[in-house]
Design a protein around this motif. Sequence first.
Motif: not given
Length: 234
Positions: A71-77
Motif C-alpha cells: 500500500r503505497l499511500s501509507d508508505a514511509t519515505e
Amino acid sequence: METVFSIQAVSKVYPMGSVSVHALENVNLDLEAGEFVVLLGASGSGKSTLLNLLGGLDTPTSGSIQYRDHRLSDATERDLTRFRREHVGFVFQFFNLIPGLTARENIALVTDIAERPVDPGEALRMVGIEALADHFPSQMSGGEQQRVAIARAVAKRPDVLLCDEPTGALDFRTGRRVLEVIEQVNREFGALTIVVTHNAVIAEMANRVVRMSSGAIIDERRNARRCSAQDLTW
C-alpha cells in the motif's frame, strides 16, 4: 492479467497560500502487467501528478494506491525509496543525465544498486547507441540523450516504466525513434509502461488510453487500436 496498481478514490490537493489546488479528484483506476498505457490530457489535467503518485515520488491527500501487495499511500519515505529503486524506471522530458559522467557511467549509477541489473553496455545496445558509451551528454544530440535516459531506466529491469512527456523536447523524427525504443522495452521486458502526453497521436500506440481533464478521468478506452511507433505521423 495481473493487477499491478489499484487506485481507489485518490485525490491530491496542493496548498498554495490561502488557495488549495485540486490536482486530482476521486481517481479510480486499475493498471495491469505488460500494458502500454497512455495518460492523455492538456497541461494541468493531472496526468503528471498521477504519474508521480504511481512512481512513489509523492503521496495522495486521500484515497489509496496499492502496488501489488504493498500500500503505497501509507508508505514511509524509506519504503517509497526502496519501491522506486527496486521496481520503477523513470524517463523524463529533459533527460536528467549527470553532465560530468559518460553514458555508461550515468547508467552505472542505477546498475550499481539494482538487484538484477542489465549490464550498462547491453542497455545501451538495446537502445541502439552502444557506440556512445564513453560520450558525455554534451557530446550527444537530444534524442541520443533521451535514449541514454531510457537505457538507464530499463537497466534495473523495472516492473513499471513511467515516461513523462518523453518526446516533449524532441523533433518528430527523433521523438518517433524514442517511442520505438519505449515500445521495444515494453515488449521485451513486459513492464507495465505508462506514457504521459498531450499528443493524441501517440495514443494510437497504446493498448489503453486514459483521458484526463481537471484532475479527473473523463474517458478510459481499453484495447485501443495499437499501431507501431514507426507508423505515427503528426
